[in-house]
Design a protein around this motif. Structure first.
Motif, short mmCIF file in Angstrom:
data_model
loop_
_atom_site.label_atom_id
_atom_site.label_comp_id
_atom_site.label_asym_id
_atom_site.label_seq_id
_atom_site.Cartn_x
_atom_site.Cartn_y
_atom_site.Cartn_z
N ASP A 1 -17.64 5.94 93.64
CA ASP A 1 -18.86 6.26 94.40
C ASP A 1 -18.68 6.01 95.89
OD1 ASP A 1 -20.09 6.90 92.02
OD2 ASP A 1 -21.20 5.02 91.88
N VAL A 2 -18.21 4.83 96.24
CA VAL A 2 -18.09 4.44 97.65
C VAL A 2 -17.02 5.28 98.34
CG1 VAL A 2 -17.48 2.55 99.21
CG2 VAL A 2 -19.00 2.12 97.27
N SER A 3 -15.89 5.46 97.71
CA SER A 3 -14.81 6.25 98.31
C SER A 3 -15.25 7.69 98.56
CB SER A 3 -13.57 6.25 97.41
OG SER A 3 -13.08 4.95 97.27
N ARG A 4 -15.90 8.30 97.59
CA ARG A 4 -16.36 9.68 97.73
C ARG A 4 -17.40 9.80 98.84
NH1 ARG A 4 -18.20 11.43 92.42
NH2 ARG A 4 -15.98 11.69 92.03
N TYR A 5 -18.35 8.87 98.87
CA TYR A 5 -19.40 8.89 99.90
C TYR A 5 -18.78 8.76 101.29
CZ TYR A 5 -23.52 7.69 102.58
OH TYR A 5 -24.50 7.67 103.53
N CYS A 6 -17.87 7.81 101.44
CA CYS A 6 -17.23 7.60 102.75
C CYS A 6 -16.45 8.83 103.18
CB CYS A 6 -16.35 6.37 102.72
SG CYS A 6 -17.29 4.82 102.65
N HIS A 7 -15.75 9.44 102.26
CA HIS A 7 -14.98 10.65 102.58
C HIS A 7 -15.91 11.77 103.03
CE1 HIS A 7 -11.79 13.62 102.42
NE2 HIS A 7 -12.59 14.39 101.69
N LEU A 8 -17.00 11.99 102.30
CA LEU A 8 -17.94 13.06 102.63
C LEU A 8 -18.62 12.85 103.98
CD1 LEU A 8 -19.63 13.67 99.17
CD2 LEU A 8 -18.10 15.22 100.39
N HIS A 9 -18.80 11.58 104.37
CA HIS A 9 -19.51 11.27 105.61
C HIS A 9 -18.56 10.84 106.74
CE1 HIS A 9 -23.53 11.80 103.99
NE2 HIS A 9 -23.00 11.39 102.85
N HIS A 10 -17.27 11.07 106.54
CA HIS A 10 -16.24 10.81 107.56
C HIS A 10 -16.26 9.34 108.02
CE1 HIS A 10 -15.73 15.12 107.58
NE2 HIS A 10 -17.03 15.24 107.78
N LEU A 11 -16.36 8.44 107.06
CA LEU A 11 -16.29 7.00 107.33
C LEU A 11 -14.92 6.50 106.90
CD1 LEU A 11 -19.73 6.04 105.75
CD2 LEU A 11 -19.25 6.36 108.18
N THR A 12 -14.38 5.56 107.65
CA THR A 12 -13.13 4.92 107.26
C THR A 12 -13.45 3.89 106.18
OG1 THR A 12 -12.28 5.18 109.50
CG2 THR A 12 -11.17 3.57 108.08
N CYS A 13 -12.72 3.93 105.08
CA CYS A 13 -12.98 3.00 103.97
C CYS A 13 -11.65 2.52 103.39
CB CYS A 13 -13.80 3.69 102.89
SG CYS A 13 -14.16 2.64 101.47
N GLU A 14 -11.52 1.21 103.33
CA GLU A 14 -10.34 0.60 102.72
C GLU A 14 -10.81 -0.33 101.61
OE1 GLU A 14 -6.92 -2.68 103.77
OE2 GLU A 14 -7.78 -1.51 105.42
N MET A 15 -10.33 -0.09 100.39
CA MET A 15 -10.72 -0.91 99.25
C MET A 15 -9.64 -1.95 98.96
SD MET A 15 -10.61 -1.66 95.70
CE MET A 15 -9.73 -0.40 94.85
N VAL A 16 -10.07 -3.19 98.73
CA VAL A 16 -9.15 -4.27 98.35
C VAL A 16 -9.65 -4.85 97.03
CG1 VAL A 16 -8.18 -6.49 98.98
CG2 VAL A 16 -8.66 -4.80 100.76
#
Length: 74
Positions: free
Chosen positions: A46-61
């Motif tokens: 959910d978070v990765s897809r949302y960030c990608h669609l809204h052009h946000l940088t997202c790094e999951m650890v």
């Protein structure tokens, strides 16, 4: 813009709450850095897809089997 990282603590919250909490935080302040903590393994999608669609940088650890941290920047 502040260098302060805002914490979004979604530990113990089932999907889709981590994503909804992120959306609420972004609505309150569109630009900045956030640390989203989640215990829901489905939040990654959910978070990765949302960030990608809204052009946000997202790094999951992956902290453990029950804890995931998302470093998000807009």
């Amino acid at each position: 813009m502040s260098d302060t990282v805002k914490l979004i603590d979604a530990m113990g919250q089932p999907c889709p709450m981590p994503l909804l909490m992120l959306k609420r935080a972004l609505k309150n302040q569109a630009h900045g850095q956030w640390l989203l903590k989640s215990s829901d393994p489905h939040s990654k999608t959910d978070v990765s897809r949302y960030c990608h669609l809204h052009h946000l940088t997202c790094e999951m650890v992956k902290i453990s089997e029950q804890e995931f941290h998302y470093h998000i920047e807009s």
